[in-house]
Design an enzyme around this catalytic site. Structure first.
Site, PDB file in Angstrom:
ATOM      1  N   HIS A 157       0.375 105.737  14.102  1.00  0.00           N
ATOM      2  CA  HIS A 157      -0.155 105.819  12.744  1.00  0.00           C
ATOM      3  C   HIS A 157      -1.638 106.181  12.785  1.00  0.00           C
ATOM      4  O   HIS A 157      -2.410 105.630  13.568  1.00  0.00           O
ATOM      5  CB  HIS A 157       0.028 104.489  12.015  1.00  0.00           C
ATOM      6  CG  HIS A 157       1.429 104.273  11.549  1.00  0.00           C
ATOM      7  ND1 HIS A 157       1.844 104.593  10.277  1.00  0.00           N
ATOM      8  CD2 HIS A 157       2.518 103.787  12.189  1.00  0.00           C
ATOM      9  CE1 HIS A 157       3.129 104.299  10.146  1.00  0.00           C
ATOM     10  NE2 HIS A 157       3.559 103.816  11.297  1.00  0.00           N
ATOM     11  N   GLU A 183      -6.398 102.501   8.154  1.00  0.00           N
ATOM     12  CA  GLU A 183      -5.948 101.724   9.305  1.00  0.00           C
ATOM     13  C   GLU A 183      -6.862 100.511   9.370  1.00  0.00           C
ATOM     14  O   GLU A 183      -8.075 100.618   9.097  1.00  0.00           O
ATOM     15  CB  GLU A 183      -6.016 102.530  10.595  1.00  0.00           C
ATOM     16  CG  GLU A 183      -5.118 103.761  10.615  1.00  0.00           C
ATOM     17  CD  GLU A 183      -3.638 103.454  10.409  1.00  0.00           C
ATOM     18  OE1 GLU A 183      -3.205 102.342  10.777  1.00  0.00           O
ATOM     19  OE2 GLU A 183      -2.926 104.316   9.869  1.00  0.00           O
ATOM     20  N   ASP A 205      -5.241 106.881   2.894  1.00  0.00           N
ATOM     21  CA  ASP A 205      -4.606 105.931   3.797  1.00  0.00           C
ATOM     22  C   ASP A 205      -5.691 105.219   4.602  1.00  0.00           C
ATOM     23  O   ASP A 205      -6.793 105.756   4.787  1.00  0.00           O
ATOM     24  CB  ASP A 205      -3.630 106.619   4.755  1.00  0.00           C
ATOM     25  CG  ASP A 205      -2.769 105.599   5.491  1.00  0.00           C
ATOM     26  OD1 ASP A 205      -1.870 105.020   4.857  1.00  0.00           O
ATOM     27  OD2 ASP A 205      -3.008 105.364   6.684  1.00  0.00           O
ATOM     28  N   ASP A 231      -1.152 110.135   7.975  1.00  0.00           N
ATOM     29  CA  ASP A 231      -0.363 109.369   7.005  1.00  0.00           C
ATOM     30  C   ASP A 231      -0.683 109.789   5.571  1.00  0.00           C
ATOM     31  O   ASP A 231       0.214 109.850   4.719  1.00  0.00           O
ATOM     32  CB  ASP A 231      -0.620 107.871   7.178  1.00  0.00           C
ATOM     33  CG  ASP A 231       0.130 107.295   8.372  1.00  0.00           C
ATOM     34  OD1 ASP A 231       0.778 108.064   9.097  1.00  0.00           O
ATOM     35  OD2 ASP A 231       0.057 106.073   8.587  1.00  0.00           O
ATOM     36  N   GLU A 261      -0.688  93.303  17.126  1.00  0.00           N
ATOM     37  CA  GLU A 261       0.276  94.011  16.282  1.00  0.00           C
ATOM     38  C   GLU A 261      -0.368  95.232  15.636  1.00  0.00           C
ATOM     39  O   GLU A 261       0.242  96.312  15.580  1.00  0.00           O
ATOM     40  CB  GLU A 261       0.830  93.077  15.206  1.00  0.00           C
ATOM     41  CG  GLU A 261       1.707  91.940  15.733  1.00  0.00           C
ATOM     42  CD  GLU A 261       0.900  90.808  16.363  1.00  0.00           C
ATOM     43  OE1 GLU A 261      -0.340  90.764  16.175  1.00  0.00           O
ATOM     44  OE2 GLU A 261       1.508  89.965  17.037  1.00  0.00           O
TER      45      GLU A 261
END
Length: 206
Positions: free
Chosen positions: A156, A10, A8, A161, A55
């Site tokens: 997150h 970010e 995963d 994740d 965001e």
């Protein structure tokens, strides 16, 4: 023995191309069949001056100051490649993660893509959509259908994740695991209380 690597990322935003966004956290968790090997690669990366959008920050809450002094993707790319090489790479949203990884590899002029390095790339979201016969489902909802505990994740993060992706993947490919037909609500429904309607006021004059 099948080597799986659950991955995963970010990122600072949604697009490495139109927005020149970068990976700021990367996690890989290695399994042999359904057993974790203990080989884990998880660290934050320096995006070389690229700041997260509002965001994106709302999702991962990784402050730019945390990334100062962290290694760049170029610094760690050899270790990363050694982990995913010839592995069955599983990520929840494969198109998203691979476009960022390939952009980082291209930025350092690496000659191969993630798909070339791995045995295959598996998108767990596509598996979930087929399993549930649904157009689109996020990881949280897919996990709740199998009763996977997601309560420890308040924001997150790449490692948590990737861990959830591993749990979900093995349930998705197990025919004996039967998911719920619908995603349960996060909180129990509280029945609406009846509100008494006040009686009309009668004026003495009328």
């Amino acid at each position: 023995m099948t080597k799986y690597v659950f991955l995963d990322t970010e990122t600072t935003g949604l697009s490495p191309h139109t927005g020149s966004h970068r990976i700021i956290e990367l996690a890989c968790i290695e399994y042999e069949n359904e057993v974790p090997t203990g080989n884990v690669f998880n660290l934050k990366l320096n995006p070389e001056g690229k700041k997260s959008t509002k965001e994106a920050f709302r999702v991962h809450q990784i402050d730019s100051e945390e990334l100062v002094g962290m290694p760049t993707f170029k610094d760690i790319h050899e270790k990363f490649i050694s982990i995913i090489k010839d592995a069955h790479l599983v990520t929840y949203n494969a198109p998203f993660d691979t476009k960022f990884l390939n952009a980082e590899l291209n930025r350092i002029n690496y000659p191969s893509t993630v798909n070339d390095i791995c045995a295959e790339v598996i998108c767990a979201m596509e598996l979930a959509e087929k399993k549930f016969s649904i157009g689109r489902i996020n990881q949280d909802s897919a996990c709740r259908r199998y009763g996977i505990d997601i309560s420890k994740r308040t924001v997150h993060g790449a490692y948590i994740d990737a861990s959830l992706c591993a749990q979900l993947f093995f349930k998705l490919i197990n025919k004996d695991e039967v998911p719920l037909k619908a995603t349960p609500q996060k909180e129990k429904h509280i029945p609406t209380k009846a509100i008494p309607i006040p009686r009309a006021y009668k004026s003495k004059r009328t």
